[in-house]
Design a protein around this motif. Structure first.
Motif, PDB file in Angstrom:
ATOM      1  N   UNK A   2       0.757  -1.207  -0.002  1.00 29.32           N
ATOM      2  CA  UNK A   2       0.119  -0.073   0.094  1.00 29.32           C
ATOM      3  C   UNK A   2       0.804   1.260  -0.183  1.00 29.32           C
ATOM      4  N   UNK A   3       0.085   2.209  -0.500  1.00 26.75           N
ATOM      5  CA  UNK A   3       0.969   3.494  -0.290  1.00 26.75           C
ATOM      6  C   UNK A   3      -0.053   4.632  -0.036  1.00 26.75           C
ATOM      7  N   UNK A   4       0.237   6.051   0.361  1.00 26.64           N
ATOM      8  CA  UNK A   4      -0.647   6.747   0.666  1.00 26.64           C
ATOM      9  C   UNK A   4       0.004   7.996   1.557  1.00 26.64           C
ATOM     10  N   UNK A   5      -0.569   8.910   2.030  1.00 25.65           N
ATOM     11  CA  UNK A   5       0.056   9.786   2.889  1.00 25.65           C
ATOM     12  C   UNK A   5       0.089   9.427   4.179  1.00 25.65           C
ATOM     13  N   UNK A   6       0.906   9.698   4.874  1.00 21.13           N
ATOM     14  CA  UNK A   6       1.043   9.141   6.333  1.00 21.13           C
ATOM     15  C   UNK A   6       2.072   9.954   7.090  1.00 21.13           C
ATOM     16  N   UNK A   7       2.836   8.908   7.971  1.00 26.95           N
ATOM     17  CA  UNK A   7       3.902   9.477   8.708  1.00 26.95           C
ATOM     18  C   UNK A   7       4.831   8.405   9.118  1.00 26.95           C
ATOM     19  N   UNK A   8       6.215   8.848   9.380  1.00 27.87           N
ATOM     20  CA  UNK A   8       7.302   7.967   9.582  1.00 27.87           C
ATOM     21  C   UNK A   8       7.838   8.250  11.115  1.00 27.87           C
ATOM     22  N   UNK A   9       7.307   7.038  12.003  1.00 29.75           N
ATOM     23  CA  UNK A   9       7.758   7.600  13.687  1.00 29.75           C
ATOM     24  C   UNK A   9       8.890   6.713  13.926  1.00 29.75           C
ATOM     25  N   UNK A  56      -1.281   0.818  18.777  1.00 33.00           N
ATOM     26  CA  UNK A  56      -2.676   0.702  19.107  1.00 33.00           C
ATOM     27  C   UNK A  56      -3.417   2.406  19.157  1.00 33.00           C
ATOM     28  N   UNK A  57      -2.292   3.243  19.484  1.00 33.96           N
ATOM     29  CA  UNK A  57      -2.594   4.785  19.318  1.00 33.96           C
ATOM     30  C   UNK A  57      -2.800   5.143  17.870  1.00 33.96           C
ATOM     31  N   UNK A  58      -2.058   4.654  17.201  1.00 40.42           N
ATOM     32  CA  UNK A  58      -1.912   4.965  15.598  1.00 40.42           C
ATOM     33  C   UNK A  58      -3.228   4.280  15.168  1.00 40.42           C
ATOM     34  N   UNK A  59      -3.731   3.072  15.436  1.00 37.61           N
ATOM     35  CA  UNK A  59      -4.830   2.271  14.950  1.00 37.61           C
ATOM     36  C   UNK A  59      -6.170   3.273  15.178  1.00 37.61           C
ATOM     37  N   UNK A  60      -6.116   3.583  16.370  1.00 36.23           N
ATOM     38  CA  UNK A  60      -7.180   4.319  17.120  1.00 36.23           C
ATOM     39  C   UNK A  60      -7.233   5.775  16.532  1.00 36.23           C
ATOM     40  N   UNK A  61      -6.191   6.334  15.874  1.00 35.91           N
ATOM     41  CA  UNK A  61      -6.475   7.503  15.041  1.00 35.91           C
ATOM     42  C   UNK A  61      -6.784   7.445  13.491  1.00 35.91           C
ATOM     43  N   UNK A  62      -6.878   6.223  13.350  1.00 33.32           N
ATOM     44  CA  UNK A  62      -7.272   5.905  11.663  1.00 33.32           C
ATOM     45  C   UNK A  62      -6.219   5.287  10.960  1.00 33.32           C
ATOM     46  N   UNK A  86       8.481   3.114  12.519  1.00 33.31           N
ATOM     47  CA  UNK A  86       7.141   2.630  11.988  1.00 33.31           C
ATOM     48  C   UNK A  86       6.514   3.499  10.855  1.00 33.31           C
ATOM     49  N   UNK A  87       6.412   3.039   9.818  1.00 41.00           N
ATOM     50  CA  UNK A  87       5.776   3.670   8.751  1.00 41.00           C
ATOM     51  C   UNK A  87       4.262   3.466   8.555  1.00 41.00           C
ATOM     52  N   UNK A  88       3.501   4.571   8.690  1.00 33.56           N
ATOM     53  CA  UNK A  88       2.198   4.358   8.770  1.00 33.56           C
ATOM     54  C   UNK A  88       1.401   5.185   7.864  1.00 33.56           C
ATOM     55  N   UNK A  89       0.196   4.644   7.495  1.00 36.64           N
ATOM     56  CA  UNK A  89      -0.482   5.306   6.163  1.00 36.64           C
ATOM     57  C   UNK A  89      -1.692   5.628   6.846  1.00 36.64           C
ATOM     58  N   UNK A  90      -2.149   6.901   6.758  1.00 40.93           N
ATOM     59  CA  UNK A  90      -3.454   7.698   7.268  1.00 40.93           C
ATOM     60  C   UNK A  90      -3.388   9.006   7.376  1.00 40.93           C
ATOM     61  N   UNK A  91      -4.406   9.687   8.157  1.00 38.41           N
ATOM     62  CA  UNK A  91      -4.342  11.164   8.375  1.00 38.41           C
ATOM     63  C   UNK A  91      -3.128  11.448   9.054  1.00 38.41           C
ATOM     64  N   UNK A  92      -2.265  12.256   8.496  1.00 39.27           N
ATOM     65  CA  UNK A  92      -1.250  12.709   9.254  1.00 39.27           C
ATOM     66  C   UNK A  92      -1.354  13.499  10.712  1.00 39.27           C
ATOM     67  N   UNK A  93      -2.205  14.485  10.626  1.00 35.36           N
ATOM     68  CA  UNK A  93      -2.390  15.326  11.463  1.00 35.36           C
ATOM     69  C   UNK A  93      -3.158  14.739  12.582  1.00 35.36           C
ATOM     70  N   UNK A  94      -4.101  13.776  12.460  1.00 35.54           N
ATOM     71  CA  UNK A  94      -4.866  13.013  13.592  1.00 35.54           C
ATOM     72  C   UNK A  94      -3.862  12.190  14.235  1.00 35.54           C
ATOM     73  N   UNK A  95      -2.862  11.335  13.596  1.00 40.28           N
ATOM     74  CA  UNK A  95      -2.157  10.389  14.008  1.00 40.28           C
ATOM     75  C   UNK A  95      -0.928  10.962  14.990  1.00 40.28           C
ATOM     76  N   UNK A  96      -0.572  12.286  14.362  1.00 38.50           N
ATOM     77  CA  UNK A  96       0.390  13.339  15.079  1.00 38.50           C
ATOM     78  C   UNK A  96      -0.295  13.504  16.500  1.00 38.50           C
ATOM     79  N   UNK A  97      -1.308  13.944  16.465  1.00 42.00           N
ATOM     80  CA  UNK A  97      -1.977  14.239  17.631  1.00 42.00           C
ATOM     81  C   UNK A  97      -2.251  13.237  18.683  1.00 42.00           C
TER      82      UNK A  97
END
Length: 320
Positions: free
Chosen positions: A189-196, A215-221, A264-275
């Protein structure tokens, strides 16, 4: 004009009848050299070339009407001495040929028309009641054929509609399969996200800290994740992924050992996951409390390429 001729009104002088010698009526002329009474008639022509018995060297001559008429007829029968005789004859001949051709064409047309109208002799000999019945049968057959055409058109529309529906269902099923494949980790998969990035400090990064971050990243979408170690080994994170602490600084992910630092490379809404990661008392605060550090980097296109082997279900079955 001489005394021996008189006007006849025809354009030709009529000879005066010869004078008969005096004598009893009805008796022949007693003279031995007297001519026959019939020969004295001006209507009896003499032999061609013979001079008239009364003609001589004297000035009074008798005109032979037969010879004059014959000469007149001969002169009128001369064919083309006149310059106007030829073209008139040719015009008459051309008109006659044209009329004959037109008559022939008219006759041919009539014959063809008669043959065309009498092609089917059975219809010509059929009674009126039979013709009405045949017409009624043809009308009924036409109606049945029209109904068949309408039925086929309805079937065609249904098939097209069904084909479009099947195509839409196939596209939806493919989309759903792709989504399930990403969630199950069997598709990249590919898309916008974060590298933590987790960097250890005085203490190693424990497995429970990494699990809390997941788990927090999953909860953030978060939709897709993978974790990579310092040795560039990586593992796909799915619903059944587990984390264990290994010997030393080793982190075991689904039985695969990884060494720090971990990303951890994660795909999702960057702002929501950062928060979600930076909430007070969250993962970032806990790692920093252990002397480590958590850095978050936005990615316009984050790629999750690690794959997980498909799970083989032994007990669960879909409900139909």
């Amino acid at each position: 004009m001489s005394d021996e001729h008189r006007e006849t009104g025809t354009g030709w002088p009529e000879p005066v009848e010869p004078v008969r010698p005096a004598g009893p009526a009805g008796e022949p002329d007693p003279r031995p050299d007297a001519p026959d009474a019939d020969e004295l008639s001006p209507l009896v022509p003499g032999e061609p070339g013979e001079p008239s018995p009364e003609s001589g060297d004297d000035d009074g001559a008798t005109v032979n009407l037969a010879e004059v008429a014959s000469a007149e007829a001969g002169s009128s029968a001369q064919p083309s001495d006149s310059p106007s005789a030829g073209p008139a004859g040719r015009r008459v001949s051309s008109a006659a040929v044209m009329i004959a051709a037109l008559l022939a064409l008219l006759g041919f047309t009539l014959v063809v028309q008669l043959k065309t109208t009498s092609t089917d002799p059975t219809l010509a000999a059929t009674r009126q009641e039979d013709l009405v019945r045949i017409f009624s049968d043809l009308d009924s057959r036409e109606k049945r054929l029209q109904q068949d055409i309408e039925g086929l058109e309805d079937s065609q529309r249904q098939l097209r509609s069904g084909e479009q529906g099947r195509q839409a269902a196939l596209e939806e099923a493919t989309k759903r399969a792709d989504e399930l494949g990403i969630l199950a980790g069997t598709l990249p998969a590919r898309g916008p996200g974060l590298a933590v990035r987790f960097e250890p400090g005085g203490k190693p990064i424990r497995a429970d800290r990494v699990l809390d971050a997941v788990q927090e990243l999953r909860g953030a979408g978060a939709e897709a994740m993978q974790i990579s170690g310092g040795d560039r080994a990586s593992a796909r994170i799915i619903a059944s992924t587990y984390f264990l602490d290994g010997a030393g600084d080793v982190l075991v992910v689904d039985g695969r050992p990884l060494t720090g630092p971990y990303t951890i490379t994660v795909i999702g809404d960057p702002e929501t996951m950062r928060t979600a990661l930076n909430i007070p008392g969250g993962v970032a605060a806990s790692v920093r409390g252990d002397g480590g550090n958590v850095s978050v980097e936005d990615r316009e296109v984050a790629e999750v390429s690690a794959l997980h082997a498909p799970l083989k279900l032994e007990h669960a079955r879909p409900v139909s």
